[in-house]
Design an enzyme around this catalytic site. Structure first.
Site, PDB file in Angstrom:
ATOM      1  N   HIS A 147     -10.014   4.134  -5.984  1.00  0.00           N
ATOM      2  CA  HIS A 147      -8.992   3.103  -5.757  1.00  0.00           C
ATOM      3  C   HIS A 147      -9.641   1.820  -5.261  1.00  0.00           C
ATOM      4  O   HIS A 147     -10.778   1.821  -4.794  1.00  0.00           O
ATOM      5  CB  HIS A 147      -7.946   3.574  -4.737  1.00  0.00           C
ATOM      6  CG  HIS A 147      -6.952   4.535  -5.296  1.00  0.00           C
ATOM      7  ND1 HIS A 147      -7.172   5.887  -5.298  1.00  0.00           N
ATOM      8  CD2 HIS A 147      -5.747   4.351  -5.887  1.00  0.00           C
ATOM      9  CE1 HIS A 147      -6.133   6.493  -5.866  1.00  0.00           C
ATOM     10  NE2 HIS A 147      -5.254   5.581  -6.234  1.00  0.00           N
TER      11      HIS A 147
ATOM     12  N   LYS B 169      -7.093   0.093  -0.182  1.00  0.00           N
ATOM     13  CA  LYS B 169      -6.322   1.328   0.057  1.00  0.00           C
ATOM     14  C   LYS B 169      -6.681   1.923   1.409  1.00  0.00           C
ATOM     15  O   LYS B 169      -7.859   2.021   1.756  1.00  0.00           O
ATOM     16  CB  LYS B 169      -6.563   2.341  -1.067  1.00  0.00           C
ATOM     17  CG  LYS B 169      -5.689   3.573  -0.926  1.00  0.00           C
ATOM     18  CD  LYS B 169      -5.550   4.339  -2.221  1.00  0.00           C
ATOM     19  CE  LYS B 169      -4.692   5.591  -2.049  1.00  0.00           C
ATOM     20  NZ  LYS B 169      -3.298   5.275  -1.691  1.00  0.00           N
TER      21      LYS B 169
HETATM   22  N1  LIG Z   1       3.696   6.650  -5.510  1.00  0.00           N
HETATM   23  C1  LIG Z   1       3.089   5.755  -6.311  1.00  0.00           C
HETATM   24  O1  LIG Z   1       3.222   5.786  -7.561  1.00  0.00           O
HETATM   25  C2  LIG Z   1       2.276   4.676  -5.691  1.00  0.00           C
HETATM   26  C3  LIG Z   1       2.156   4.638  -4.339  1.00  0.00           C
HETATM   27  N2  LIG Z   1       1.525   3.605  -3.724  1.00  0.00           N
HETATM   28  C4  LIG Z   1       1.571   3.604  -2.271  1.00  0.00           C
HETATM   29  O2  LIG Z   1       2.492   2.600  -1.852  1.00  0.00           O
HETATM   30  C5  LIG Z   1       2.104   2.088  -0.593  1.00  0.00           C
HETATM   31  C6  LIG Z   1       1.975   0.570  -0.662  1.00  0.00           C
HETATM   32  O3  LIG Z   1       0.932   0.233  -1.537  1.00  0.00           O
HETATM   33  P1  LIG Z   1       0.559  -1.292  -1.817  1.00  0.00           P
HETATM   34  O4  LIG Z   1       1.728  -2.018  -2.358  1.00  0.00           O
HETATM   35  O5  LIG Z   1      -0.705  -1.276  -2.587  1.00  0.00           O
HETATM   36  O6  LIG Z   1       0.249  -1.770  -0.315  1.00  0.00           O
HETATM   37  P2  LIG Z   1       0.413  -3.227   0.323  1.00  0.00           P
HETATM   38  O7  LIG Z   1      -0.306  -3.175   1.629  1.00  0.00           O
HETATM   39  O8  LIG Z   1       0.050  -4.260  -0.678  1.00  0.00           O
HETATM   40  O9  LIG Z   1       1.986  -3.341   0.587  1.00  0.00           O
HETATM   41  C7  LIG Z   1       2.671  -2.670   1.595  1.00  0.00           C
HETATM   42  C8  LIG Z   1       3.766  -3.575   2.049  1.00  0.00           C
HETATM   43  O10 LIG Z   1       4.622  -2.878   2.949  1.00  0.00           O
HETATM   44  C9  LIG Z   1       4.893  -3.735   4.026  1.00  0.00           C
HETATM   45  N3  LIG Z   1       5.338  -3.065   5.224  1.00  0.00           N
HETATM   46  C10 LIG Z   1       4.622  -2.298   6.083  1.00  0.00           C
HETATM   47  N4  LIG Z   1       5.398  -1.924   7.116  1.00  0.00           N
HETATM   48  C11 LIG Z   1       6.615  -2.484   6.899  1.00  0.00           C
HETATM   49  C12 LIG Z   1       7.848  -2.471   7.618  1.00  0.00           C
HETATM   50  N5  LIG Z   1       7.985  -1.821   8.772  1.00  0.00           N
HETATM   51  N6  LIG Z   1       8.895  -3.150   7.110  1.00  0.00           N
HETATM   52  C13 LIG Z   1       8.797  -3.809   5.943  1.00  0.00           C
HETATM   53  N7  LIG Z   1       7.652  -3.871   5.232  1.00  0.00           N
HETATM   54  C14 LIG Z   1       6.578  -3.210   5.704  1.00  0.00           C
HETATM   55  C15 LIG Z   1       3.585  -4.482   4.243  1.00  0.00           C
HETATM   56  O11 LIG Z   1       3.812  -5.619   5.025  1.00  0.00           O
HETATM   57  P3  LIG Z   1       2.659  -6.118   6.069  1.00  0.00           P
HETATM   58  O12 LIG Z   1       1.644  -6.769   5.190  1.00  0.00           O
HETATM   59  O13 LIG Z   1       3.408  -7.031   6.963  1.00  0.00           O
HETATM   60  O14 LIG Z   1       2.139  -4.896   6.761  1.00  0.00           O
HETATM   61  C16 LIG Z   1       3.231  -4.792   2.789  1.00  0.00           C
HETATM   62  O15 LIG Z   1       3.905  -5.948   2.335  1.00  0.00           O
HETATM   63  C17 LIG Z   1       0.811   2.817  -0.225  1.00  0.00           C
HETATM   64  O16 LIG Z   1       1.128   3.928   0.578  1.00  0.00           O
HETATM   65  C18 LIG Z   1       0.284   3.277  -1.587  1.00  0.00           C
HETATM   66  O17 LIG Z   1      -0.570   4.368  -1.514  1.00  0.00           O
HETATM   67  C19 LIG Z   1       0.966   2.582  -4.419  1.00  0.00           C
HETATM   68  C20 LIG Z   1       1.031   2.580  -5.788  1.00  0.00           C
HETATM   69  C21 LIG Z   1       1.684   3.638  -6.534  1.00  0.00           C
HETATM   70  O1  LIG Z   2      -2.611   2.803  -3.064  1.00  0.00           O
HETATM   71  C1  LIG Z   2      -2.593   2.722  -4.312  1.00  0.00           C
HETATM   72  O2  LIG Z   2      -2.927   1.686  -4.922  1.00  0.00           O
HETATM   73  C2  LIG Z   2      -2.118   3.886  -5.075  1.00  0.00           C
HETATM   74  N1  LIG Z   2      -1.617   4.877  -4.404  1.00  0.00           N
HETATM   75  C3  LIG Z   2      -1.093   6.077  -4.930  1.00  0.00           C
HETATM   76  C4  LIG Z   2      -1.910   7.251  -4.439  1.00  0.00           C
HETATM   77  O3  LIG Z   2      -2.210   7.302  -3.238  1.00  0.00           O
HETATM   78  O4  LIG Z   2      -2.228   8.121  -5.231  1.00  0.00           O
HETATM   79  C5  LIG Z   2      -0.869   6.030  -6.417  1.00  0.00           C
HETATM   80  C6  LIG Z   2      -1.846   5.206  -7.188  1.00  0.00           C
HETATM   81  O5  LIG Z   2      -2.999   5.960  -7.419  1.00  0.00           O
HETATM   82  C7  LIG Z   2      -2.154   3.864  -6.545  1.00  0.00           C
END
Ligand SMILES: NC(=O)C1=CN([C@@H]2O[C@H](COP(=O)(O)OP(=O)(O)OC[C@H]3O[C@@H](n4cnc5c(N)ncnc54)[C@H](OP(=O)(O)O)[C@@H]3O)[C@@H](O)[C@H]2O)C=CC1
Ligand SMILES: O=C(O)C1=N[C@H](C(=O)O)C[C@H](O)C1
Length: 272
Positions: free
Chosen positions: A161, A165
């Site tokens: 990743h 991450k």
């Molecule tokens: N299931 C799936 O298919 C996938 C899962 N993911 C997961 O999704 C999550 C997010 O990934 P990603 O978008 O890359 O991460 P980012 O860090 O880019 O985004 C996370 C966002 O959540 C916000 N956030 C955190 N705490 C709060 C809160 N209390 N209230 C509102 N907003 C909040 C952060 O704000 P701030 O910057 O202020 O902390 C940030 O804007 C991770 O756990 C990742 O592993 C990602 C891709 C695919």
């Molecule tokens: O954090 C990410 O970017 C992603 N998170 C998910 C994971 O933890 O598997 C899904 C995807 O791989 C991207």
């Protein structure tokens, strides 16, 4: 009070994040759902601003808020890719608002999962460490291969990743590990081997190993390796665009509208 328009109203949490922005663009372009709210944490620079403008584009008529409950009360679904502590809080609020909660957040531990389960008594929750069709199909294939092979075949899961991450192994790697364990008829918790470093000793027969690579802008890559003496099977998924996760999440939010309260995953949504 729910909005009366026909298509489900959706709130996105963490809209400034990588997945948050991807989801916002997808929902704004969709004719099957409407964006009715955008939630950020208290103190975030986007609070009080029009979401479209905050994202650097034209106004979209949605003001970013830190009042999650008020936003959820206007919605039929909440799509949440944030962080474990935030997701647990949102699960309780979405249940209170009777909105479908789609959880993509990874890095959830037992205490978080217990609270999410409690919330699912009152509302539909769809949670998956990976929302893509490809990975969910790969979990099925992994289970099948693991079932066909005995413990002479060592199972290793390698994931890569981007440098930002924060959790490891990835949610996807754990899903694949669970699928392999299920196929082999064992509990992953009893056979999980992650974070090897130093004099680790030889590999324990029957263990499922995890390795994580972090660097650059890698969207997400997963290999499930079955390694025996003289041969190796490698099952691989490569994500090149976060849109695959956003599309899966939106599909889950729409699917969830017709379900009874409970906890579901993408296998349920996709009917795999
Ligand atoms: N299931 C799936 O298919 C996938 C899962 N993911 C997961 O999704 C999550 C997010 O990934 P990603 O978008 O890359 O991460 P980012 O860090 O880019 O985004 C996370 C966002 O959540 C916000 N956030 C955190 N705490 C709060 C809160 N209390 N209230 C509102 N907003 C909040 C952060 O704000 P701030 O910057 O202020 O902390 C940030 O804007 C991770 O756990 C990742 O592993 C990602 C891709 C695919
Ligand atoms: O954090 C990410 O970017 C992603 N998170 C998910 C994971 O933890 O598997 C899904 C995807 O791989 C991207």
């Amino acid at each position: 009070m729910s909005d009366t328009n026909d298509t489900p109203g959706i709130v996105v949490t963490g809209t400034s994040g990588r997945m948050g922005q991807m989801l916002v663009r997808l929902i704004l372009a969709s004719d099957r759902a409407r964006l009715v709210g955008a939630v950020e944490r208290p103190g975030h620079a986007w609070i009080g601003r029009d979401l479209g403008e905050a994202m650097g584009g034209a106004p979209v008529g949605v003001t970013v808020t830190d009042d999650a409950l008020a936003a959820f009360a206007r919605a039929q679904a909440v799509i949440d890719f944030t962080a474990p502590a935030a997701t647990v809080e949102f699960a309780a609020l979405a249940a209170q608002a009777r909105a479908v909660h789609v959880i993509g957040t990874t890095g959830l531990e037992a205490e978080h999962l217990a609270k999410i389960k409690a919330a699912s008594r009152h509302a539909v929750i769809v949670r998956a460490g990976n929302m893509s069709l490809g990975v969910n199909l790969l979990t099925r294939i992994t289970r099948q291969v693991a079932q066909a092979l005995d413990a002479d075949w060592d199972i290793e899961i390698v994931e890569a990743h981007h440098r930002m991450k924060v959790d490891a192994p990835s949610g996807t790697a754990l899903m694949l590990g669970e699928a392999a364990a299920e196929g082999r008829g064992i509990a992953l918790a009893d056979h999980r081997d992650s974070g090897r470093d130093g004099i680790t000793g030889a590999r324990e027969r029957g263990d499922i190993g995890f390795s994580a690579i972090r660097g650059g802008d890698v969207v997400g890559e997963h290999d499930v390796i079955f390694a025996a003496d003289g041969e190796r099977i490698v099952l691989r998924h490569i994500a090149t665009d976060r849109a695959i996760f956003a599309r899966g999440a939106l599909r889950a939010a729409l699917w969830g509208q017709d379900q009874k309260p409970g906890e579901y995953d993408m296998i349920d949504v996709l009917g795999l």
